[in-house]
Design an enzyme around this catalytic site. Structure first.
Site, short mmCIF file in Angstrom:
data_model
loop_
_atom_site.label_atom_id
_atom_site.label_comp_id
_atom_site.label_asym_id
_atom_site.label_seq_id
_atom_site.Cartn_x
_atom_site.Cartn_y
_atom_site.Cartn_z
CG ASP A 148 67.46 15.31 51.46
OD1 ASP A 148 67.26 15.15 50.24
OD2 ASP A 148 67.17 14.46 52.33
CD GLU A 157 43.64 44.97 44.35
OE1 GLU A 157 42.51 44.75 44.84
OE2 GLU A 157 43.80 45.52 43.27
CD GLU A 178 39.96 40.33 48.93
OE1 GLU A 178 39.47 41.39 48.53
OE2 GLU A 178 39.44 39.22 48.68
CD GLU A 194 37.85 43.21 50.65
OE1 GLU A 194 36.63 43.00 50.61
OE2 GLU A 194 38.44 43.87 49.78
CD GLU A 228 42.39 44.38 49.23
OE1 GLU A 228 41.29 43.82 49.05
OE2 GLU A 228 42.86 45.24 48.46
CG HIS A 235 41.56 41.11 42.90
ND1 HIS A 235 40.63 42.05 43.23
CD2 HIS A 235 40.97 39.90 43.15
CE1 HIS A 235 39.53 41.46 43.66
NE2 HIS A 235 39.71 40.16 43.63
NE ARG A 267 35.82 46.44 42.91
CZ ARG A 267 36.14 47.71 42.69
NH1 ARG A 267 35.33 48.47 41.98
NH2 ARG A 267 37.27 48.22 43.16
CD GLU A 271 41.44 44.45 39.94
OE1 GLU A 271 40.90 45.49 39.51
OE2 GLU A 271 41.11 43.91 41.00
NE ARG A 295 37.18 41.67 40.19
CZ ARG A 295 37.17 42.41 41.30
NH1 ARG A 295 38.04 43.38 41.44
NH2 ARG A 295 36.30 42.16 42.26
N1 GLU Z 1 36.83 39.11 47.98
C1 GLU Z 1 36.64 39.28 46.56
C2 GLU Z 1 37.28 38.11 45.80
O1 GLU Z 1 37.14 37.02 46.23
C3 GLU Z 1 37.19 40.60 46.05
C4 GLU Z 1 36.65 41.83 46.70
C5 GLU Z 1 37.29 43.08 46.10
O2 GLU Z 1 36.89 43.50 45.01
O3 GLU Z 1 38.26 43.57 46.69
O4 GLU Z 1 37.92 38.25 44.79
MG MG Z 2 39.69 43.38 48.10
#
Ligand code: GLU
Ligand code: MG
Length: 443
Positions: free
Chosen positions: A53, A131, A133, A188, A195, A244, A315, A332, A334
């Site tokens: 349903d 990836e 977390e 992490e 992770e 990510h 990063r 990647e 993020r």
């Molecule tokens: N915890 C970080 C985020 O919020 C990423 C850390 C990492 O580069 O793995 O994206």
């Molecule tokens: Mg990470």
């Protein structure tokens, strides 16, 4: 040819002493749902005869048109290792279809399949490695989740500092039993944060894997007396949880983001794909970052992105090109967090990247510096924009992005926007602890 035929599944259910089969699917907002059937119904299940349903599923259909059928993807058959080993429980990931057999437009898996068909028509396969977390928290005397952790470990620390280690180990082993290839598992940055990375797959199965992963993590944490959460920012002042996503396009088994003769070994297609992502990342932010809480993560200082830029290493950029080359060459993104619906997110990313390729877009120059450390003037001089700062701003950006709306289709986009605006309104009218602390005495 798939891995399993209908007969294989019927035989496996009998030979493996399976008592229950969970027919799983995902709703628009990324919640895993299931209809459990007993082994006696397996023949009906593999013949797409299990009905449900749809009117009781958020964002699905109205009461008048609520009968829907679950069509299992036979290759997703797996036994759930954390359930009893006598009278086992298996699952099948399903697509939702209308009574006339057509795919239901509100099924996120069908949204992704539509987007993948476009890639296929251009000769591409879309691969994704994610990836995710998450946090493992203690529960209180009544078994309710808290945000407490007795774990004081940090990035890549190992036991005995790391209390989640044995839970993480059990998660990895169970997932391997279910066919996952675990590539890395580590603590992490934040206390209680972990992770686990698993091998990339084609986008459809990568999305299925994320749903399975979240279920396994939650179930095994609970078995160990802990609470697992994929909430993006559970603790103020600590790192949040991202998911990510690493994307690549393949053609005839070759990674088309690679060009060994180019500087940086990235092909023009890779740059065009990046440009497409940057053009729509604000528009699909309400998908990658779907909660009010998602925007508490997207702040400077915690390795989560805030600004639109790409970089080959740094990063702080929203898009990064990880070091591996060859078949592992990838882009990647993020911004996504693990509360997102991966089917919708992958569909939107693919559509954006393919538009970049079709239009031959060029991304802005790479930003190698830490963008968070730049002054607003320096960012403005480079034309660096930012991600939406709230769920409300993200919904408005989605409403203005025709490509993302078209990728979702009218049904999903309307239901998604309505549901998310309701969530925002409810939040907007709350009186928070922070407000009481700031204002109750001062005014
Ligand atoms: N915890 C970080 C985020 O919020 C990423 C850390 C990492 O580069 O793995 O994206
Ligand atoms: Mg990470």
């Amino acid at each position: 040819m798939g891995r399993y035929t209908k007969e294989d599944i019927i035989r496996l259910v009998r030979d493996e002493d399976i008592q229950f089969i969970r027919m799983q699917f995902t709703d628009i907002f990324g919640q895993l749902k299931n209809v459990a059937i007993t082994a006696s119904q397996i023949e009906r299940a593999v013949n797409n005869e299990i009905m449900m349903d749809g009117s009781s599923i958020e964002g699905f259909v109205r009461i008048e048109e609520s009968d829907q059928y679950l069509w299992p993807d036979l290759d997703t058959f797996a036994i759930l290792p954390w359930r009893p080993q006598y009278g086992k429980v298996a699952r099948l990931i399903c697509e939702v279809h209308n009574p006339d057999g057509t795919p239901f437009v509100g099924d996120p898996r069908n949204v992704l399949k539509r987007a993948l068909q476009q890639a296929e028509s251009m000769g591409y396969t879309f691969n994704i490695g994610s990836e995710p977390e998450f946090f493992l928290f203690q529960t209180d005397e009544d078994g309710r989740p808290t945000t407490r952790t007795s774990d004081e470990a940090g990035y890549f620390d190992l036991g005995p500092l790391d209390h989640g280690e044995s839970t993480r180990r059990e998660i990895c082993l169970c997932l391997e039993e279910m066919g996952f290839e675990i590539e890395a598992s580590h603590h992490e940055v934040a206390a209680g944060q972990h992770e686990i990375d698993f091998k990339y797959a084609d986008a459809l199965h990568a999305a299925d894997n994320i749903m399975t992963f979240k279920l396994a993590v939650k179930a095994l944490a609970q078995k160990n007396g802990l609470h697992a959460t994929f909430m993006p920012k559970p603790v103020y002042g600590a790192a949040g949880s991202g998911m990510h996503i690493n994307m690549s396009l393949f053609r005839k088994g070759r990674n088309v983001f690679l060009d060994e003769s180019a500087p940086g070994q990235l092909s023009p297609l890779a740059y065009q794909f990046i440009a497409g992502l940057l053009a729509h990342v604000q528009g699909f932010c309400a998908l990658t970052n779907p909660l009010v809480n998602s925007y508490k993560r997207l702040v400077p200082g915690y390795e989560a992105p805030c600004y639109l830029a790409w970089s080959s290493s740094n990063r702080s950029a929203l898009i990064r090109i990880p070091a591996p080359r060859g078949q592992g060459t990838r882009v990647e993104l993020r911004s996504p967090d693990p509360s997102c619906n991966p089917y919708l997110v992958f569909a939107a990313c693919l559509a954006a990247g393919l538009e970049g390729i079709e239009k031959g877009l060029t991304p802005p120059a790479e930003v190698p510096e830490n963008i968070n450390a730049m002054t607003p003037e320096a960012r403005a001089a480079l034309g660096i924009q930012r991600l939406p700062g709230t769920l409300e701003a993200a919904i408005h950006a989605l409403e203005a992005d025709q490509l993302v709306l078209d990728t979702l289709g009218p049904h999903v986009s309307a239901q998604y926007i309505t549901g998310k605006l309701r969530e925002w309104e409810e939040y907007r009218t709350q009186v928070s602890q922070w407000e009481l602390e700031q204002y109750l005495v001062a005014f």
